[in-house]
Scaffold this active site. Structure first.
Site, mmCIF file in Angstrom:
data_model
loop_
_atom_site.group_PDB
_atom_site.id
_atom_site.type_symbol
_atom_site.label_atom_id
_atom_site.label_comp_id
_atom_site.label_asym_id
_atom_site.label_seq_id
_atom_site.Cartn_x
_atom_site.Cartn_y
_atom_site.Cartn_z
ATOM 1 N N CYS A 281 0.821 -1.214 0.000
ATOM 2 C CA CYS A 281 0.000 0.000 0.000
ATOM 3 C C CYS A 281 0.851 1.258 0.000
ATOM 4 O O CYS A 281 0.401 2.320 -0.451
ATOM 5 C CB CYS A 281 -0.952 -0.011 1.187
ATOM 6 S SG CYS A 281 -0.128 -0.105 2.792
ATOM 7 N N HIS B 67 19.557 1.141 -0.744
ATOM 8 C CA HIS B 67 18.093 1.280 -0.693
ATOM 9 C C HIS B 67 17.444 -0.036 -0.293
ATOM 10 O O HIS B 67 16.523 -0.046 0.547
ATOM 11 C CB HIS B 67 17.569 1.729 -2.060
ATOM 12 C CG HIS B 67 16.080 1.868 -2.108
ATOM 13 N ND1 HIS B 67 15.401 2.909 -1.514
ATOM 14 C CD2 HIS B 67 15.131 1.067 -2.659
ATOM 15 C CE1 HIS B 67 14.102 2.753 -1.696
ATOM 16 N NE2 HIS B 67 13.906 1.644 -2.388
#
Length: 453
Positions: free
Chosen positions: A50, A96
């Site tokens: 989400c 990352h």
């Protein structure tokens, strides 16, 4: 280090944009297939939650255009999506991945859900053959780094939501929530969320009072609790150890005189009032009564802010840990790139050693076990000395620059007439062997008794 990532997340794109990027779990295999068909892409993985949709890839030649994949897969027009995307490559891509898995890039730093989501994406990618070699190494290391961050820092220990803070404070007051009862005054979402947290930590009974009795019944049924008519509020609230109030009333509904009656009915057993209403439902004067503890929304927010500050300090420690792990992974990967040459050299010289021993056996005649051992020790010692310099040079070059390692690999292969390195597809079968040699990058032992040593 040919790693790349492109994506959108809660920082770069609003939810209405993230919705357009979202890929249902059932469609991930198809999306991965299209990703692998992109020119230059050797491996890939897609994380879709989400709060983020991110595409990870490793290229075979150091170049791949992930924007092309985004355009083609989603059917976006040029310039339609770029403003919302971020991109990282090479070491920044590695960093990352480590930060995402460690929950340093999450909306709530330190939450644990993202690690499970990345692991699910990894499992899907592996199942369809999209993750096999270096990307597999990267993700496996990312999971280990995430575990280390949670173990070595306190990043996940502080409560950072109103509901979780309510649980923490209740546990401080009562010691344990086992068997405690909760009274919800109002049937809003915040009351429901706080009740769920309290039940999850051992609370036993839920009462719900609301001006609209039907809503009280609806919420009470979710917890197998008891709905109370609002007119009976004052006669029944003393049953509860914890009261969560959010009515929207224009004035306080619990005042000091009410608190005195509640304590009398409870024989001075403590009560904990959580006031999440604005305007407030509970008169702060109740705090003056021994045995009653009142926290309003500002009090709870202050605790949350303090805990967020704690998490931010721990996040700084975690960021330093991630930086160290990125450097270690870079060294490990660079060392792994020279492993095929080291293994080829070991195998080549071992073959020569065995051939020379076999050739000389006719001249030497029958050897005693002691003589056999002496010949073995002598020839192995010679081979070890021959291998020492090229192998240590290869490992040193791998720790410095990738270009330097490539040059040394070429020189060693020419000097010893070694075969060309295996293609990436063939190398996958020996990835575990390469990783074992990579682990020993800093060691100086170059013996040939085990080609993987």
């Amino acid at each position: 280090m040919n790693f790349f990532v492109i994506g959108v997340n809660h920082r770069t794109a609003p939810v209405e944009v993230r919705e357009r990027f979202a890929i249902p779990e059932s469609r991930l295999p198809e999306a991965l297939e299209k990703l692998l068909s992109l020119e230059g892409v050797e491996e890939g993985m897609i994380v879709s939650t989400c709060n983020r949709v991110e595409v990870f890839a490793r290229s075979r030649n150091g170049n791949c255009d992930l924007k092309e994949f985004v355009r083609n897969y989603y059917g976006f027009k040029p310039g339609e999506f770029e403003q919302y995307c971020f991109e990282h490559d090479h070491l920044e891509a590695v960093k990352h991945v480590f930060r995402v898995a460690s929950s340093l890039d999450s909306m709530v730093v330190g939450e644990s859900q993202i690690l499970g989501q990345v692991k699910e994406a990894y499992a899907t990618a592996r199942a369809v053959g999209a993750v096999q070699s270096q990307l597999d190494m990267l993700l496996s290391r990312a999971f280990a780094v995430a575990k280390k961050v949670r173990t070595d820092t306190a990043i996940a220990t502080s409560s950072v939501s109103i509901a979780s803070v309510a649980v923490e404070l209740a546990e401080k007051i009562f010691g344990s929530l086992q068997g405690k009862s909760v009274y919800l005054v109002g049937a809003g979402k915040m009351c429901e969320l706080a009740a769920r947290h309290l039940l999850a930590h051992g609370a036993a009974k839920i009462y719900v009072a609301n001006r609209t009795y039907e809503r009280a019944l609806g919420l009470a049924s979710k917890f197998h609790g008891e709905a109370i008519p609002f007119d009976n509020l004052y006669e029944t609230v003393a049953k509860a150890d914890i009261v969560i109030s959010s009515t929207g009333a224009p004035h306080t509904i619990f005042r000091k005189e009410h608190g005195e009656k509640f304590l009398a009915q409870r024989r001075n057993r403590p009560m904990f009032f959580i006031d999440i209403a604005v305007p407030r439902d509970i008169d702060p004067g109740l705090n003056d009564l021994d045995g009653i503890f009142v926290y309003d929304i500002d009090d709870l927010q202050q605790v949350v802010k303090a805990h967020i500050g704690d998490r931010n300090r721990e996040a700084e420690r975690a960021e330093s840990l991630v930086e160290e792990e990125v450097s270690r992974f870079q060294q490990r990967l660079q060392t792994a790139e020279v492993v095929p040459t080291i293994v080829s050299l070991q195998e080549h010289l071992e073959t020569l050693r065995q051939a020379e021993i076999d050739r000389m056996r006719g001249r030497l005649g029958q050897l005693t076990p002691e003589q056999e051992s002496a010949v073995e020790a002598l020839t192995r010692s010679i081979i070890n000395k021959i291998m020492h310099t090229p192998i240590t040079t290869l490992k040193s070059a791998a720790r410095e620059q990738q270009e330097s390692a490539t040059t040394v690999v070429e020189v060693v292969r020419k000097l010893f007439n070694l075969h060309a390195p295996k293609a990436p597809e063939a190398q996958r079968d020996t990835r575990e062997q390469q990783q074992e040699v990579a682990v020993s990058a800093g060691q100086q032992n170059t013996g040939v008794t085990n080609p993987k040593a």
